[in-house]
Write an enzyme that holds these catalytic residues in place. Structure first.
Site, PDB file in Angstrom:
ATOM      1  N   ASP A   1      -6.300  -7.640 -61.486  1.00 49.94           N
ATOM      2  CA  ASP A   1      -6.595  -8.337 -61.859  1.00 49.94           C
ATOM      3  C   ASP A   1      -5.803  -9.224 -63.778  1.00 49.94           C
ATOM      4  O   ASP A   1      -5.281  -9.790 -64.149  1.00 49.94           O
ATOM      5  CB  ASP A   1      -7.224  -9.458 -61.993  1.00 49.94           C
ATOM      6  CG  ASP A   1      -7.058 -10.841 -61.521  1.00 49.94           C
ATOM      7  OD1 ASP A   1      -5.691 -11.156 -61.499  1.00 49.94           O
ATOM      8  OD2 ASP A   1      -7.616 -11.590 -62.358  1.00 49.94           O
TER       9      ASP A   1
ATOM     10  N   CYS B   1     -20.426  -6.689 -40.740  1.00 52.43           N
ATOM     11  CA  CYS B   1     -21.668  -6.199 -41.747  1.00 52.43           C
ATOM     12  C   CYS B   1     -22.274  -7.307 -41.590  1.00 52.43           C
ATOM     13  O   CYS B   1     -22.172  -8.166 -41.370  1.00 52.43           O
ATOM     14  CB  CYS B   1     -20.334  -5.645 -43.286  1.00 52.43           C
ATOM     15  SG  CYS B   1     -19.697  -4.536 -43.442  1.00 52.43           S
ATOM     16  N   HIS B   2     -23.784  -6.423 -41.945  1.00 50.98           N
ATOM     17  CA  HIS B   2     -25.164  -7.619 -41.803  1.00 50.98           C
ATOM     18  C   HIS B   2     -24.531  -7.984 -42.896  1.00 50.98           C
ATOM     19  O   HIS B   2     -25.327  -7.381 -44.146  1.00 50.98           O
ATOM     20  CB  HIS B   2     -26.129  -6.732 -41.142  1.00 50.98           C
ATOM     21  CG  HIS B   2     -26.122  -5.915 -39.873  1.00 50.98           C
ATOM     22  ND1 HIS B   2     -25.038  -5.104 -39.291  1.00 50.98           N
ATOM     23  CD2 HIS B   2     -26.770  -7.010 -38.982  1.00 50.98           C
ATOM     24  CE1 HIS B   2     -25.416  -4.874 -37.098  1.00 50.98           C
ATOM     25  NE2 HIS B   2     -26.278  -5.506 -37.693  1.00 50.98           N
TER      26      HIS B   2
END
Length: 157
Positions: A127, A75-76
Protein backbone atom coordinates in the site's frame (compact mmCIF):
# COMPACT_ATOMS: atom_id res chain seq x y z
CA UNK A 1 -11.35 -36.50 7.81
CA UNK A 2 -14.15 -34.56 9.50
CA UNK A 3 -13.72 -30.80 9.57
CA UNK A 4 -14.28 -29.33 13.02
CA UNK A 5 -15.76 -26.10 11.63
CA UNK A 6 -18.78 -27.90 10.14
CA UNK A 7 -21.75 -29.28 12.06
CA UNK A 8 -23.72 -32.45 11.27
CA UNK A 9 -25.75 -30.50 8.66
CA UNK A 10 -22.55 -29.24 7.01
CA UNK A 11 -23.19 -25.70 8.30
CA UNK A 12 -20.26 -23.59 9.49
CA UNK A 13 -19.71 -23.30 13.23
CA UNK A 14 -17.13 -21.97 15.61
CA UNK A 15 -15.38 -24.83 17.40
CA UNK A 16 -16.07 -25.16 21.14
CA UNK A 17 -12.70 -24.95 22.92
CA UNK A 18 -14.26 -24.68 26.39
CA UNK A 19 -13.04 -28.08 27.59
CA UNK A 20 -9.48 -27.70 26.29
CA UNK A 21 -6.58 -27.11 28.66
CA UNK A 22 -4.86 -23.75 28.78
CA UNK A 23 -1.33 -24.22 27.46
CA UNK A 24 1.45 -22.05 26.13
CA UNK A 25 0.96 -21.53 22.38
CA UNK A 26 3.50 -20.04 20.00
CA UNK A 27 3.57 -19.78 16.21
CA UNK A 28 5.87 -18.18 13.65
CA UNK A 29 4.93 -17.30 10.07
CA UNK A 30 6.79 -15.55 7.28
CA UNK A 31 6.26 -14.10 3.83
CA UNK A 32 8.10 -12.25 1.10
CA UNK A 33 7.51 -9.13 -0.96
CA UNK A 34 9.48 -8.56 -4.19
CA UNK A 35 9.68 -5.18 -5.89
CA UNK A 36 11.54 -2.99 -8.36
CA UNK A 37 14.95 -1.56 -7.56
CA UNK A 38 13.41 1.91 -7.33
CA UNK A 39 10.80 0.83 -4.77
CA UNK A 40 13.40 -1.11 -2.78
CA UNK A 41 15.70 1.93 -2.66
CA UNK A 42 12.87 4.24 -1.52
CA UNK A 43 12.14 1.88 1.38
CA UNK A 44 15.82 1.41 2.28
CA UNK A 45 16.51 5.15 2.13
CA UNK A 46 13.35 5.94 4.11
CA UNK A 47 12.14 8.43 1.49
CA UNK A 48 8.59 7.18 0.84
CA UNK A 49 6.00 9.96 0.69
CA UNK A 50 3.69 8.03 3.04
CA UNK A 51 6.35 7.77 5.75
CA UNK A 52 8.62 5.08 7.22
CA UNK A 53 7.50 1.94 5.37
CA UNK A 54 9.16 -0.82 7.38
CA UNK A 55 8.29 0.71 10.75
CA UNK A 56 4.68 1.10 9.63
CA UNK A 57 4.65 -2.50 8.36
CA UNK A 58 5.82 -3.71 11.78
CA UNK A 59 3.00 -1.84 13.52
CA UNK A 60 0.53 -3.19 10.94
CA UNK A 61 1.78 -6.75 11.49
CA UNK A 62 1.19 -6.41 15.22
CA UNK A 63 -2.28 -4.97 14.62
CA UNK A 64 -3.03 -7.71 12.09
CA UNK A 65 -2.18 -10.41 14.61
CA UNK A 66 -4.29 -8.74 17.30
CA UNK A 67 -7.32 -8.30 15.02
CA UNK A 68 -7.34 -11.79 13.48
CA UNK A 69 -10.62 -12.91 15.06
CA UNK A 70 -12.33 -9.84 13.59
CA UNK A 71 -11.39 -10.66 9.99
CA UNK A 72 -11.34 -14.49 9.92
CA UNK A 73 -14.81 -15.75 10.82
CA UNK A 74 -14.03 -18.94 12.76
CA UNK A 75 -11.04 -17.66 14.75
CA UNK A 76 -11.48 -17.26 18.49
CA UNK A 77 -10.56 -13.93 20.11
CA UNK A 78 -7.31 -14.52 21.99
CA UNK A 79 -5.41 -12.64 24.67
CA UNK A 80 -1.99 -12.45 23.02
CA UNK A 81 1.01 -12.15 25.30
CA UNK A 82 3.57 -11.39 22.58
CA UNK A 83 3.79 -10.34 18.95
CA UNK A 84 7.37 -10.12 17.71
CA UNK A 85 8.46 -9.13 14.21
CA UNK A 86 11.61 -9.24 12.14
CA UNK A 87 12.27 -7.92 8.65
CA UNK A 88 15.11 -9.27 6.53
CA UNK A 89 16.44 -7.49 3.44
CA UNK A 90 17.37 -9.35 0.28
CA UNK A 91 19.30 -6.74 -1.69
CA UNK A 92 20.01 -8.82 -4.83
CA UNK A 93 16.35 -9.82 -5.13
CA UNK A 94 14.95 -6.37 -4.16
CA UNK A 95 12.84 -8.10 -1.54
CA UNK A 96 11.93 -8.10 2.12
CA UNK A 97 10.98 -11.08 4.27
CA UNK A 98 8.63 -10.40 7.18
CA UNK A 99 8.63 -12.84 10.09
CA UNK A 100 5.98 -12.70 12.81
CA UNK A 101 5.95 -14.72 16.03
CA UNK A 102 2.86 -14.76 18.24
CA UNK A 103 2.47 -16.21 21.73
CA UNK A 104 -0.40 -16.72 24.15
CA UNK A 105 -1.54 -18.84 27.05
CA UNK A 106 -4.78 -20.26 25.77
CA UNK A 107 -7.04 -23.05 24.61
CA UNK A 108 -6.37 -22.70 20.89
CA UNK A 109 -3.34 -22.01 18.74
CA UNK A 110 -2.00 -18.76 17.33
CA UNK A 111 -1.10 -19.90 13.82
CA UNK A 112 -3.75 -17.73 12.19
CA UNK A 113 -2.61 -14.70 14.20
CA UNK A 114 0.98 -15.16 12.95
CA UNK A 115 -0.20 -15.66 9.35
CA UNK A 116 -2.52 -12.64 9.57
CA UNK A 117 0.27 -10.50 10.97
CA UNK A 118 2.55 -11.40 8.07
CA UNK A 119 -0.20 -10.82 5.51
CA UNK A 120 -1.22 -7.41 6.86
CA UNK A 121 2.39 -6.29 7.29
CA UNK A 122 3.25 -7.17 3.68
CA UNK A 123 0.03 -5.60 2.38
CA UNK A 124 1.00 -2.42 4.22
CA UNK A 125 4.34 -2.33 2.40
CA UNK A 126 2.47 -2.77 -0.88
CA UNK A 127 0.00 0.00 0.00
CA UNK A 128 2.71 2.48 0.92
CA UNK A 129 4.82 1.87 -2.21
CA UNK A 130 2.23 1.04 -4.89
CA UNK A 131 2.59 4.51 -6.45
CA UNK A 132 6.16 3.54 -7.36
CA UNK A 133 5.67 -0.14 -8.24
CA UNK A 134 2.28 -1.74 -8.86
CA UNK A 135 3.95 -4.98 -9.97
CA UNK A 136 5.21 -5.93 -6.49
CA UNK A 137 4.67 -9.60 -5.62
CA UNK A 138 3.67 -10.90 -2.20
CA UNK A 139 4.62 -14.59 -2.02
CA UNK A 140 5.42 -17.55 0.17
CA UNK A 141 3.25 -16.72 3.19
CA UNK A 142 3.75 -19.84 5.29
CA UNK A 143 3.57 -21.18 8.81
CA UNK A 144 7.20 -21.76 9.85
CA UNK A 145 6.54 -23.39 13.22
CA UNK A 146 4.01 -23.88 16.00
CA UNK A 147 4.10 -25.33 19.50
CA UNK A 148 1.51 -26.15 22.11
CA UNK A 149 -1.80 -27.88 22.23
CA UNK A 150 -2.97 -31.34 21.31
CA UNK A 151 -1.40 -31.43 17.85
CA UNK A 152 2.07 -30.79 19.31
CA UNK A 153 5.03 -29.26 17.55
CA UNK A 154 5.36 -28.42 13.85
CA UNK A 155 8.50 -27.10 12.15
CA UNK A 156 8.59 -26.47 8.40
CA UNK A 157 11.35 -28.52 6.82
Amino acid sequence: MKLSHLDEKNHPKMVDVGDKNITSRIATASGMIYMSQEAFDVIKNNTAKKGPVLQTAIIAAIMGAKKTSEIIPMCHPLMLSKVETDIMEFVKECAFKLIVTVKCEGKTGVEMEALSGVSIGLLTIYDMIKAIDKSMRITDIVLESKEGGKSGKFVRS
